[in-house]
Design a protein around this motif. Sequence first.
Motif, PDB file in Angstrom:
ATOM      1  N   ALA A  60      58.435  34.856  50.591  1.00  0.00           N
ATOM      2  CA  ALA A  60      58.367  33.401  50.478  1.00  0.00           C
ATOM      3  C   ALA A  60      58.078  32.796  51.842  1.00  0.00           C
ATOM      4  O   ALA A  60      58.464  33.356  52.866  1.00  0.00           O
ATOM      5  N   ASP A  76      55.937  28.623  49.127  1.00  0.00           N
ATOM      6  CA  ASP A  76      55.119  29.569  48.390  1.00  0.00           C
ATOM      7  C   ASP A  76      55.958  30.811  48.149  1.00  0.00           C
ATOM      8  O   ASP A  76      56.729  31.226  49.036  1.00  0.00           O
ATOM      9  N   TYR A  77      55.838  31.389  46.962  1.00  0.00           N
ATOM     10  CA  TYR A  77      56.627  32.551  46.586  1.00  0.00           C
ATOM     11  C   TYR A  77      55.737  33.658  46.042  1.00  0.00           C
ATOM     12  O   TYR A  77      54.724  33.391  45.390  1.00  0.00           O
ATOM     13  N   ASP A 129      54.936  36.282  43.252  1.00  0.00           N
ATOM     14  CA  ASP A 129      55.165  36.184  41.810  1.00  0.00           C
ATOM     15  C   ASP A 129      56.428  36.930  41.389  1.00  0.00           C
ATOM     16  O   ASP A 129      57.130  36.503  40.466  1.00  0.00           O
ATOM     17  N   LYS A 140      59.530  34.543  41.964  1.00  0.00           N
ATOM     18  CA  LYS A 140      59.539  33.153  41.473  1.00  0.00           C
ATOM     19  C   LYS A 140      60.611  32.966  40.415  1.00  0.00           C
ATOM     20  O   LYS A 140      60.772  33.784  39.511  1.00  0.00           O
TER      21      LYS A 140
END
Length: 118
Positions: free
Chosen positions: A49, A61-62, A64, A67
């Motif tokens: 992240a 932002d992570y 996938d 998340k």
Amino acid sequence: QVQLVESGGGLVEAGGSLRLSCVASGSIFSINIMGWYRQAPGKQRELVATITSGGSTDYVDYADSVKGRFTISRDNAKNTVNLQMSSLKSEDTAVYYCNMRMLGFTYWGQGTQVTVSS
């Protein structure tokens, strides 16, 4: 010179939670990107992240794979970035590294081990 020091790693059972923290020291400018990466045995280091300070708004932002389970946050006044990890899985086991990108340079912490037992 910038130094990043992580804390908060450890051993946790699958489904549990951990919180990682990273404190940055040195010449820190307000415009930077901080984040977390991880490296499992035998695998390449991967993004977990990132969080970019954008004045009144932070951009996150992570990966996938994390998340909905991990949350990154930062405290600009304290030059810290945190990673709250929940619903941990065995595949989250890795060394987690704090990262900062600033003025074209990249800095890394020494890493903290996170082990999730199944």
